[in-house]
Design a protein around this motif. Structure first.
Motif, PDB file in Angstrom:
ATOM      1  N   ASP A   1      13.434 -25.146  -1.387  1.00  0.00           N
ATOM      2  CA  ASP A   1      13.294 -23.231  -2.414  1.00  0.00           C
ATOM      3  C   ASP A   1      13.883 -22.206  -1.409  1.00  0.00           C
TER       4      ASP A   1
ATOM      5  N   THR B   1      10.087 -26.943   6.182  1.00  0.00           N
ATOM      6  CA  THR B   1      10.823 -25.410   5.398  1.00  0.00           C
ATOM      7  C   THR B   1      10.908 -25.867   4.195  1.00  0.00           C
ATOM      8  N   SER B   2      10.959 -25.431   3.458  1.00  0.00           N
ATOM      9  CA  SER B   2      10.855 -25.785   1.780  1.00  0.00           C
ATOM     10  C   SER B   2      12.816 -25.606   1.116  1.00  0.00           C
TER      11      SER B   2
END
Length: 133
Positions: A117, A114-115
Motif C-alpha cells: 500500500d 515496505t507495505s
C-alpha cells in the motif's frame, strides 16, 4: 491507460519474485507496467525507459550493489536528457543506505518489509501529472 512505469532488475541478481509482486501490484493499482526480467544492463534499462515513455523506473536490487547501480541508472537517464524520469529503489537495502540512495538521485527507497500500500501510494505521488491536481 494508466501511467507507464518500468520495473527493472539491474546487475547479476537472479531473484525476481519481489519484482514480479511489485509489478503485479502496480498493474492491479492501474499502472501500465513494463517488466524487464532479470540481469539487465544499465544501458538497456535506460533504453527501454525511453522507448516506453515511462514516468518512473523502479529498480529491484537484492545483490547489495544498490548504491552503485542506482547511481549509474540515474546518471544514464540524465545523460539521455531524461532526468525527469523518477527512479525508485526497492529490495534488500539497509536503513543506513537509504539516505545514500536519496543523495545519488533516487526519488524514493522501499526496503524489504515496505507495505505494498505504501509502495502504490508513493509511486502514485511520484507519477502524478500537474493536470491531475
Amino acid at each position: 491507460m494508466g501511467t507507464r512505469v518500468l520495473v527493472a532488475k539491474p546487475g547479476l541478481d537472479g531473484h525476481d519474485r519481489g519484482a514480479k509482486i511489485v509489478a503485479r501490484t502496480l498493474r492491479d493499482a492501474g499502472f501500465e507496467v513494463i517488466y524487464t526480467g532479470i540481469r539487465q544492463r544499465i544501458e538497456d534499462i535506460v533504453s527501454i525507459a525511453l522507448q516506453e515513455d515511462v514516468k518512473l523506473v523502479g529498480l529491484s536490487i537484492l545483490s547489495g550493489a544498490h548504491v552503485g547501480l542506482t547511481t549509474r541508472v540515474v546518471d544514464a537517464l540524465r545523460a539521455a536528457d531524461a532526468g525527469e524520469i523518477a527512479v525508485v529503489v526497492g529490495g534488500t537495502i539497509p536503513q543506513t543506505d537509504v539516505q545514500k540512495l536519496l543523495d545519488v538521485g533516487a526519488a524514493a527507497v522501499f526496503p524489504t518489509g515496505t507495505s505494498l500500500d505504501t509502495l502504490v501510494r508513493d509511486v502514485r505521488a511520484l507519477t502524478k501529472n500537474e493536470d491531475d491536481l
